[in-house]
Design an enzyme around this catalytic site. Sequence first.
Site, short mmCIF file in Angstrom:
data_model
loop_
_atom_site.label_atom_id
_atom_site.label_comp_id
_atom_site.label_asym_id
_atom_site.label_seq_id
_atom_site.Cartn_x
_atom_site.Cartn_y
_atom_site.Cartn_z
N ASP A 117 -5.30 8.45 -1.57
CA ASP A 117 -6.29 7.74 -0.75
C ASP A 117 -7.69 8.27 -1.06
OD1 ASP A 117 -4.56 6.01 0.63
OD2 ASP A 117 -4.02 7.58 2.05
N HIS B 6 2.13 4.78 -3.02
CA HIS B 6 2.03 6.24 -2.82
C HIS B 6 3.24 7.00 -3.35
CE1 HIS B 6 -1.66 6.45 -0.62
NE2 HIS B 6 -1.24 5.85 0.46
N HIS C 215 0.83 -1.21 0.00
CA HIS C 215 0.00 0.00 0.00
C HIS C 215 0.87 1.25 0.00
CE1 HIS C 215 -3.62 2.35 1.55
NE2 HIS C 215 -2.61 3.18 1.79
N GLU C 216 1.84 1.30 0.90
CA GLU C 216 2.66 2.50 1.05
C GLU C 216 3.53 2.75 -0.18
OE1 GLU C 216 2.11 4.61 3.51
OE2 GLU C 216 0.60 3.19 4.18
#
EC number: 3.4.24.39
Length: 358
Positions: free
Chosen positions: A320, A309, A305-306
């Site tokens: 998000d 970004h 997920h990170e």
Amino acid sequence: MKLSSILLALAALVSPAFSYAISHLPRSEGGLDIKLTAIGNTRIKAIITNKADRPLKLLRYNNFFDDAPTQKVEIFKDGNAVQFEGIYQHIYMTDLPDEDFISLTPGESIEREVDIATTADLTQGGAFTISSQGLIPFAEVDSNEVTGAMAFHANDLEMDVDGAVAATVEKAIKPVDKRSRLTNSCTGQRRTATVRAIQASAQLSQRSAQVAQNNAQKLQEYFKQTDQRTRQLVVNRFTAVARESTVNGGRTTYDCTDRMGHCQPRTIAYTLPAQNHITNCPIFYQMPLLTNRCHGQDQATTVLHEITHNPAIVQPHCVDHGYGYQAVRRLNAQQSLQNADTYSLFANGKMTFRLFLY
């Protein structure tokens, strides 16, 4: 103990026969009104009003209710997006306490103020357009379990900014040390856990790219389309995440402790996209490396997920738009492609089984 392999029960992911049964989600359009006004050179006020005919219980993270330097608005200059210099944070969604929610009765309003220059470079000055839209997860009044997501779309706000004055605003985030892939905060068990999670993210991302290539039904569930362009964009991003999930190269740096002080009690990890930097919070080390629970949270999917970004991996980087499965199901196709949680939820959707060999 070294992690030698992670096997994902992969036939279940590839076969449409095991696709996830989509439950009906609450209708929640039009119930939340957000009005933006300028109250200073770079300061804005958001008036959040419950327009629904029932009370709302809104999760306070990653929106105007959040005091952390998260992305609350998008800023445009001459039609181009201004780089966001704050954080994207990954929130632990299990056993949420009452204080993680904001309650609004029908017709009630709450005001929040933010200085947009703390997380964006506005020193060029002149005309800027401020916008804000997305989804805020909610729970029922008598529960703390997130059951849906409330859509909002604020008015566009035009601001004329004095660049010299904007330059005097203190930034929320300071530059980080880029000399090491894993900073000197990564030692002992925390370093071991972080390395294993990065390795697991690589294998999970590789397999997710294969699933996206071969399982049209799963692609439709999470990304809303199955055309070749959508398929290739998803495959490319998972492949890029797999390539970046390494401790021997890449462009992302990691902190294993919160040296910048932005971990909240429910924050698993957060990312500084402007600096391609990830920080693990204490909760990260309390989570399993990989979970067997559908759409559960774990260390590996947190890393995945990170990494989405970070703009150094794929541009444009993920933001998000929606958080959690309920919110992800409400996003349109374009939002889904740019939403970090869509990728992590895709990676650990129903019927995913993991076997560890040490």
